[in-house]
Design a protein around this motif. Structure first.
Motif, PDB file in Angstrom:
ATOM      1  N   GLU A 137       0.853  -1.188   0.000  1.00 59.83           N
ATOM      2  CA  GLU A 137       0.000   0.000   0.000  1.00 59.83           C
ATOM      3  C   GLU A 137       0.889   1.237   0.000  1.00 59.83           C
ATOM      4  OE1 GLU A 137      -3.630   0.268   2.559  1.00 59.83           O
ATOM      5  OE2 GLU A 137      -2.618   2.043   3.378  1.00 59.83           O
ATOM      6  N   GLN A 138       0.403   2.264  -0.643  1.00 56.00           N
ATOM      7  CA  GLN A 138       1.089   3.544  -0.652  1.00 56.00           C
ATOM      8  C   GLN A 138       0.059   4.604  -1.013  1.00 56.00           C
ATOM      9  OE1 GLN A 138       4.910   3.334  -2.588  1.00 56.00           O
ATOM     10  NE2 GLN A 138       4.876   5.520  -3.088  1.00 56.00           N
ATOM     11  N   SER A 139      -0.165   5.532  -0.100  1.00 57.88           N
ATOM     12  CA  SER A 139      -1.160   6.568  -0.328  1.00 57.88           C
ATOM     13  C   SER A 139      -0.539   7.938  -0.116  1.00 57.88           C
ATOM     14  CB  SER A 139      -2.348   6.396   0.626  1.00 57.88           C
ATOM     15  OG  SER A 139      -3.211   7.520   0.550  1.00 57.88           O
ATOM     16  N   PRO A 140      -0.872   8.906  -0.965  1.00 65.58           N
ATOM     17  CA  PRO A 140      -0.360  10.262  -0.762  1.00 65.58           C
ATOM     18  C   PRO A 140      -0.941  10.943   0.466  1.00 65.58           C
ATOM     19  CG  PRO A 140      -1.967  10.243  -2.541  1.00 65.58           C
ATOM     20  CD  PRO A 140      -1.707   8.808  -2.173  1.00 65.58           C
ATOM     21  N   HIS A 141      -1.950  10.310   1.081  1.00 69.17           N
ATOM     22  CA  HIS A 141      -2.603  10.936   2.234  1.00 69.17           C
ATOM     23  C   HIS A 141      -2.451  10.125   3.522  1.00 69.17           C
ATOM     24  CE1 HIS A 141      -4.327  14.113  -0.210  1.00 69.17           C
ATOM     25  NE2 HIS A 141      -4.525  13.192  -1.123  1.00 69.17           N
ATOM     26  N   ILE A 142      -1.525   9.150   3.502  1.00 72.67           N
ATOM     27  CA  ILE A 142      -1.223   8.379   4.712  1.00 72.67           C
ATOM     28  C   ILE A 142       0.284   8.381   4.931  1.00 72.67           C
ATOM     29  CG2 ILE A 142      -1.366   6.144   5.879  1.00 72.67           C
ATOM     30  CD1 ILE A 142      -3.843   5.510   4.267  1.00 72.67           C
ATOM     31  N   ILE A 143       0.681   8.637   6.186  1.00 77.69           N
ATOM     32  CA  ILE A 143       2.076   8.549   6.591  1.00 77.69           C
ATOM     33  C   ILE A 143       2.199   7.319   7.484  1.00 77.69           C
ATOM     34  CG2 ILE A 143       3.974   9.684   7.798  1.00 77.69           C
ATOM     35  CD1 ILE A 143       3.087  11.069   5.200  1.00 77.69           C
ATOM     36  N   TYR A 144       3.073   6.402   7.109  1.00 77.18           N
ATOM     37  CA  TYR A 144       3.198   5.117   7.797  1.00 77.18           C
ATOM     38  C   TYR A 144       4.432   5.162   8.700  1.00 77.18           C
ATOM     39  CZ  TYR A 144       0.275   3.888   3.724  1.00 77.18           C
ATOM     40  OH  TYR A 144      -0.696   3.856   2.747  1.00 77.18           O
ATOM     41  N   THR A 145       4.220   5.236  10.017  1.00 75.67           N
ATOM     42  CA  THR A 145       5.354   5.292  10.942  1.00 75.67           C
ATOM     43  C   THR A 145       5.662   3.941  11.569  1.00 75.67           C
ATOM     44  OG1 THR A 145       3.922   6.012  12.775  1.00 75.67           O
ATOM     45  CG2 THR A 145       4.984   7.734  11.470  1.00 75.67           C
ATOM     46  N   GLY A 146       4.837   2.918  11.279  1.00 76.62           N
ATOM     47  CA  GLY A 146       5.130   1.558  11.714  1.00 76.62           C
ATOM     48  C   GLY A 146       6.003   0.847  10.684  1.00 76.62           C
ATOM     49  N   SER A 147       6.428  -0.365  11.020  1.00 72.72           N
ATOM     50  CA  SER A 147       7.316  -1.133  10.149  1.00 72.72           C
ATOM     51  C   SER A 147       6.557  -1.786   9.007  1.00 72.72           C
ATOM     52  CB  SER A 147       8.027  -2.223  10.955  1.00 72.72           C
ATOM     53  OG  SER A 147       8.779  -1.670  12.009  1.00 72.72           O
ATOM     54  N   VAL A 148       7.254  -1.987   7.893  1.00 72.82           N
ATOM     55  CA  VAL A 148       6.764  -2.819   6.790  1.00 72.82           C
ATOM     56  C   VAL A 148       7.527  -4.141   6.842  1.00 72.82           C
ATOM     57  CG1 VAL A 148       5.905  -1.012   5.271  1.00 72.82           C
ATOM     58  CG2 VAL A 148       8.332  -1.560   5.258  1.00 72.82           C
ATOM     59  N   PRO A 149       7.096  -5.168   6.071  1.00 66.74           N
ATOM     60  CA  PRO A 149       7.678  -6.503   6.215  1.00 66.74           C
ATOM     61  C   PRO A 149       9.197  -6.591   6.120  1.00 66.74           C
ATOM     62  CG  PRO A 149       5.636  -6.674   5.022  1.00 66.74           C
ATOM     63  CD  PRO A 149       5.883  -5.209   5.230  1.00 66.74           C
ATOM     64  N   ASN A 150       9.836  -5.800   5.264  1.00 66.50           N
ATOM     65  CA  ASN A 150      11.299  -5.912   5.178  1.00 66.50           C
ATOM     66  C   ASN A 150      11.998  -5.317   6.400  1.00 66.50           C
ATOM     67  OD1 ASN A 150      10.783  -3.098   4.096  1.00 66.50           O
ATOM     68  ND2 ASN A 150      13.015  -3.130   3.915  1.00 66.50           N
ATOM     69  N   GLN A 151      11.221  -4.610   7.256  1.00 67.19           N
ATOM     70  CA  GLN A 151      11.773  -4.054   8.499  1.00 67.19           C
ATOM     71  C   GLN A 151      11.372  -4.895   9.716  1.00 67.19           C
ATOM     72  OE1 GLN A 151       9.746  -0.299   7.899  1.00 67.19           O
ATOM     73  NE2 GLN A 151      11.679   0.765   7.564  1.00 67.19           N
ATOM     74  N   GLN A 152      10.532  -5.919   9.528  1.00 68.04           N
ATOM     75  CA  GLN A 152      10.057  -6.711  10.667  1.00 68.04           C
ATOM     76  C   GLN A 152       9.957  -8.199  10.343  1.00 68.04           C
ATOM     77  OE1 GLN A 152       5.969  -6.804  11.680  1.00 68.04           O
ATOM     78  NE2 GLN A 152       6.305  -6.861  13.896  1.00 68.04           N
ATOM     79  N   ILE A 153       9.067  -8.558   9.430  1.00 65.11           N
ATOM     80  CA  ILE A 153       8.787  -9.965   9.179  1.00 65.11           C
ATOM     81  C   ILE A 153       9.994 -10.698   8.600  1.00 65.11           C
ATOM     82  CG2 ILE A 153       7.430 -11.535   7.734  1.00 65.11           C
ATOM     83  CD1 ILE A 153       5.051  -9.625   8.134  1.00 65.11           C
ATOM     84  N   ILE A 154      10.600 -10.154   7.566  1.00 68.41           N
ATOM     85  CA  ILE A 154      11.711 -10.853   6.908  1.00 68.41           C
ATOM     86  C   ILE A 154      12.919 -11.015   7.839  1.00 68.41           C
ATOM     87  CG2 ILE A 154      13.434 -10.615   5.066  1.00 68.41           C
ATOM     88  CD1 ILE A 154      11.174  -9.742   3.226  1.00 68.41           C
ATOM     89  N   PRO A 155      13.362  -9.992   8.557  1.00 69.22           N
ATOM     90  CA  PRO A 155      14.453 -10.223   9.516  1.00 69.22           C
ATOM     91  C   PRO A 155      14.092 -11.269  10.567  1.00 69.22           C
ATOM     92  CG  PRO A 155      14.121  -7.882   9.186  1.00 69.22           C
ATOM     93  CD  PRO A 155      12.980  -8.574   8.508  1.00 69.22           C
ATOM     94  N   GLY A 156      12.818 -11.266  11.013  1.00 74.71           N
ATOM     95  CA  GLY A 156      12.385 -12.226  12.017  1.00 74.71           C
ATOM     96  C   GLY A 156      12.441 -13.660  11.518  1.00 74.71           C
ATOM     97  N   ILE A 157      11.965 -13.898  10.295  1.00 71.43           N
ATOM     98  CA  ILE A 157      11.964 -15.251   9.733  1.00 71.43           C
ATOM     99  C   ILE A 157      13.390 -15.739   9.530  1.00 71.43           C
ATOM    100  CG2 ILE A 157      11.253 -16.683   7.775  1.00 71.43           C
ATOM    101  CD1 ILE A 157       8.962 -15.631   9.576  1.00 71.43           C
ATOM    102  N   PHE A 158      14.231 -14.887   8.990  1.00 73.03           N
ATOM    103  CA  PHE A 158      15.622 -15.278   8.721  1.00 73.03           C
ATOM    104  C   PHE A 158      16.332 -15.652  10.011  1.00 73.03           C
ATOM    105  CE2 PHE A 158      20.133 -14.375   7.836  1.00 73.03           C
ATOM    106  CZ  PHE A 158      20.305 -15.158   6.696  1.00 73.03           C
ATOM    107  N   TRP A 159      16.124 -14.843  11.076  1.00 80.67           N
ATOM    108  CA  TRP A 159      16.763 -15.146  12.365  1.00 80.67           C
ATOM    109  C   TRP A 159      16.208 -16.436  12.966  1.00 80.67           C
ATOM    110  CZ3 TRP A 159      15.553 -16.031  17.413  1.00 80.67           C
ATOM    111  CH2 TRP A 159      16.593 -15.948  18.329  1.00 80.67           C
ATOM    112  N   ALA A 160      14.892 -16.597  12.902  1.00 76.55           N
ATOM    113  CA  ALA A 160      14.271 -17.808  13.454  1.00 76.55           C
ATOM    114  C   ALA A 160      14.776 -19.058  12.743  1.00 76.55           C
ATOM    115  CB  ALA A 160      12.749 -17.710  13.338  1.00 76.55           C
ATOM    116  N   PHE A 161      14.932 -18.996  11.441  1.00 77.41           N
ATOM    117  CA  PHE A 161      15.428 -20.139  10.658  1.00 77.41           C
ATOM    118  C   PHE A 161      16.826 -20.543  11.122  1.00 77.41           C
ATOM    119  CE2 PHE A 161      17.913 -21.664   7.005  1.00 77.41           C
ATOM    120  CZ  PHE A 161      17.165 -22.764   6.622  1.00 77.41           C
TER     121      PHE A 161
END
Length: 414
Positions: A137-161
């Motif tokens: 998702e990407q909207s000109p009227h939303i500012i996203y201050t939380g993490s996206v998957p490459n900042q949370q999910i992917i590092p987590g899976i790689f470390w868990a593996f």
């Protein structure tokens, strides 16, 4: 001096003496800037969102104590989203069209955010969204201050593996975030040579989790990946422990459980499980220590601080910096100055003016006996946000999301 002049001067003095003293100290009224807060204060998501509302209020109070924005105080207008997407839509419309707010800070679930997205785009207003989410998702009227998957999910899976196990089972709430996140996770598992054991979903707020637990046990995973949101986590972990599944046997890595949610869970049975966030309260820095002290003074009692609370807090400050630089609170003008940075409790964060997401840190925490997280892995630098991961094209991702939306009767949750 003539009699006429003397008379005029005496009359002037008399008139001045007749003016009430308070007028000499009168300052013209300056209209405050109204800002909206749109979070669930009731319902299944109140477990997580009430504290995010509090963090938002604290940031507003800090800014007001420093003189406000453009010499004007910020006036919060709060609306309870009640854990229902339709109520969030009602709240967004009211805040923008009736309360005349210049910005809204709010939403937790992606179902609520995606539901209000067209409203903010229609009215050309501005939403600051503080929670990790599925991306795509990407909207000109939303500012996203939380993490996206490459900042949370992917590092987590790689470390868990590498550290926990190689056979993964996914459990999640049945709405847009877990469904998209699951697609990303399965692709990541495949790319690193892991084994996908299965997946199961539970409606938001559902307490009957027996079928999901049975399915999980039959799959015999070595790691559970938890994408459940809200108080369903209480029922899930309670039954999981009753079935004898403890962290030492099959660890769980959660992507939506933080310090606040642990207050409602049986902490003793959670020690040794994991979570992935950009912020943990246990971060050892002067900036974070000051933040914790200020928050606990403002909201005394058994108070803990979570990643979405921190993201909500620094989001208000980023908006205030942009509005101050813009010279107006008009959302359209503020957006032109949105590329700001802030020394947040997690470390310095940056807003990307191209995709409206935030350069953030990535961290993995292990649950401790005191309800805090021992940080066992840290990216040590801000990770560039990638809302659309290249495992699918943007067109394919949009089609995937649209199919879910239509399959759920034009809703963002089942």
């Amino acid at each position: 001096m003539s009699v006429k002049v003397k008379g005029f001067l005496l009359g002037l003095i008399f008139a001045l003496l007749s003016i009430p003293a308070f007028l000499f100290f009168y300052k013209p009224y300056v209209q405050p800037i109204k800002v909206g807060i749109l979070h669930s204060l009731t319902g299944t998501m109140a477990l997580s969102e009430v504290s995010v509302k509090n963090a938002t209020l604290m940031a507003i109070e800090e800014i007001n104590a420093q003189g406000g924005v453009l010499g004007r105080s910020l006036e919060p207008v709060i609306f309870d989203g009640a854990s229902e997407a339709s109520v969030f839509m009602e709240g967004a419309e009211k805040l923008i069209t009736q309360d005349d707010v210049s910005v809204v800070f709010g939403c937790w679930t992606s179902a609520s955010r995606r539901s209000v997205k067209p409203i903010f785009e229609k009215h050309k207003n501005l939403l600051f969204y503080p929670v990790q989410y599925e991306g795509v998702e990407q909207s000109p009227h939303i500012i996203y201050t939380g993490s996206v998957p490459n900042q949370q999910i992917i590092p987590g899976i790689f470390w868990a593996f590498k550290n926990l196990g190689q056979r993964f089972f996914i459990v999640g709430s049945d709405y847009i975030f877990p469904r998209v996140a699951s697609e990303i996770i399965k692709e990541q598992i495949k790319s690193i040579g892991g084994e996908f054991a299965g997946e199961a979903y539970i409606p938001l707020g559902e307490k009957n989790v027996q079928g999901v637990i049975d399915q999980l046990i039959a799959a015999k995973p070595t790691v559970i990946l938890n994408l459940i949101n809200g108080d369903t986590n209480i029922a899930f972990f309670q039954l999981l422990r009753e079935k004898g599944i403890m962290p030492s046997q099959i660890p769980t890595m959660s992507f939506s459980i933080g310090e606040q949610e642990l207050l409602s869970l049986d902490l003793k049975s959670m020690i040794g499980d994991y979570a992935v966030w950009s912020y943990f309260q246990s971060i050892n820095s002067h900036t974070n220590a000051d933040f914790i002290v200020k928050f606990q003074r403002r909201f005394p009692g058994k108070v803990v601080i979570t990643d979405p609370m921190e993201a909500a807090y620094f989001g208000v400050h980023l908006w205030a910096k942009a509005a101050q630089k813009a010279g107006t609170a008009n959302p359209q003008v503020v957006l032109q100055f949105i590329e700001q940075n802030f020394p947040a409790p997690e470390g310095v964060v940056y807003l990307d003016s191209q995709n409206h997401h935030t350069w953030k840190f990535a961290r993995i925490g292990k649950i401790r006996f005191d309800g805090q997280f021992a940080i066992i892995w840290d990216s040590n630098h801000q990770v560039k946000p990638e809302p659309y991961l290249p495992i699918k094209s943007k067109k394919q991702w949009d089609a995937f999301v649209q199919k879910l939306y239509l399959g759920w009767g034009k809703k963002w949750e089942k």
